[in-house]
Design a protein around this motif. Structure first.
Motif, PDB file in Angstrom:
ATOM      1  N   SER A  96       0.874  -1.178   0.000  1.00  0.00           N
ATOM      2  CA  SER A  96       0.000   0.000   0.000  1.00  0.00           C
ATOM      3  C   SER A  96       0.906   1.222   0.000  1.00  0.00           C
ATOM      4  CB  SER A  96      -0.922   0.012   1.221  1.00  0.00           C
ATOM      5  OG  SER A  96      -0.174   0.183   2.403  1.00  0.00           O
ATOM      6  N   ALA A 110      -1.095   5.406   2.932  1.00  0.00           N
ATOM      7  CA  ALA A 110      -2.011   5.139   4.035  1.00  0.00           C
ATOM      8  C   ALA A 110      -1.371   4.150   4.999  1.00  0.00           C
ATOM      9  CB  ALA A 110      -3.322   4.567   3.517  1.00  0.00           C
ATOM     10  N   SER A 111      -1.630   4.338   6.265  1.00  0.00           N
ATOM     11  CA  SER A 111      -1.134   3.420   7.291  1.00  0.00           C
ATOM     12  C   SER A 111      -2.227   3.225   8.325  1.00  0.00           C
ATOM     13  CB  SER A 111       0.124   3.987   7.959  1.00  0.00           C
ATOM     14  OG  SER A 111       0.432   3.248   9.124  1.00  0.00           O
ATOM     15  N   GLN A 112      -2.683   2.005   8.471  1.00  0.00           N
ATOM     16  CA  GLN A 112      -3.720   1.737   9.469  1.00  0.00           C
ATOM     17  C   GLN A 112      -3.205   2.032  10.871  1.00  0.00           C
ATOM     18  OE1 GLN A 112      -6.908   1.124   9.071  1.00  0.00           O
ATOM     19  NE2 GLN A 112      -6.648   1.236   6.871  1.00  0.00           N
ATOM     20  N   GLY A 113      -1.942   1.697  11.138  1.00  0.00           N
ATOM     21  CA  GLY A 113      -1.363   1.973  12.454  1.00  0.00           C
ATOM     22  C   GLY A 113      -1.319   3.450  12.756  1.00  0.00           C
ATOM     23  N   ALA A 114      -0.892   4.259  11.782  1.00  0.00           N
ATOM     24  CA  ALA A 114      -0.842   5.716  11.975  1.00  0.00           C
ATOM     25  C   ALA A 114      -2.246   6.283  12.142  1.00  0.00           C
ATOM     26  CB  ALA A 114      -0.150   6.375  10.792  1.00  0.00           C
ATOM     27  N   ARG A 115      -3.193   5.739  11.406  1.00  0.00           N
ATOM     28  CA  ARG A 115      -4.567   6.237  11.487  1.00  0.00           C
ATOM     29  C   ARG A 115      -5.180   5.916  12.852  1.00  0.00           C
ATOM     30  NH1 ARG A 115      -9.468   4.278  11.081  1.00  0.00           N
ATOM     31  NH2 ARG A 115      -8.870   2.230  10.373  1.00  0.00           N
ATOM     32  N   ALA A 144      -5.092   9.279   6.103  1.00  0.00           N
ATOM     33  CA  ALA A 144      -4.376   8.889   4.882  1.00  0.00           C
ATOM     34  C   ALA A 144      -4.191  10.121   4.003  1.00  0.00           C
ATOM     35  CB  ALA A 144      -5.170   7.830   4.120  1.00  0.00           C
TER      36      ALA A 144
END
Length: 97
Positions: free
Chosen positions: A29, A32-37, A44
């Motif tokens: 990906s 976008a980062s799910q962890g950062a979000r 994102a």
């Protein structure tokens, strides 16, 4: 965690270079980062258009090749780190490195 299927031409890319020691890399990906979000509440990044996204991806590919896998990019021969993106394999010499 479910494994991401490889693009069809990665198999032939791996087979063609089995005799040489190297590291294959690709983005799963970008932007976008799910962890950062979730943890950092960082949304994102939304690219303005495909050209902006592609320019950012190519800059990231070049950076990955410069830094290598353990900050060893400059010490490794051309082709040791191989980055797969958009149906193509990039190596340091593609960026004049």
């Amino acid at each position: 965690m479910q494994a991401t299927p490889e693009p069809p031409d990665i198999a032939s890319w791996k087979a063609a270079s089995e005799s040489e020691r190297h590291i294959n890399v690709r983005f799963l990906s970008f932007g976008a980062s799910q962890g950062a979000r979730i943890q950092g509440k960082i949304p994102a990044y939304r690219f303005e258009n495909d050209a902006e996204r592609e320019a950012a991806v190519l800059l990231a590919v070049e950076a990955m090749l410069v830094y290598g896998s353990f900050y060893d990019g400059p010490q490794r021969p051309d082709g040791y780190h191989r980055f797969f993106h958009a149906g193509r394999v990039f190596i340091k010499s593609d960026f004049g490195l």
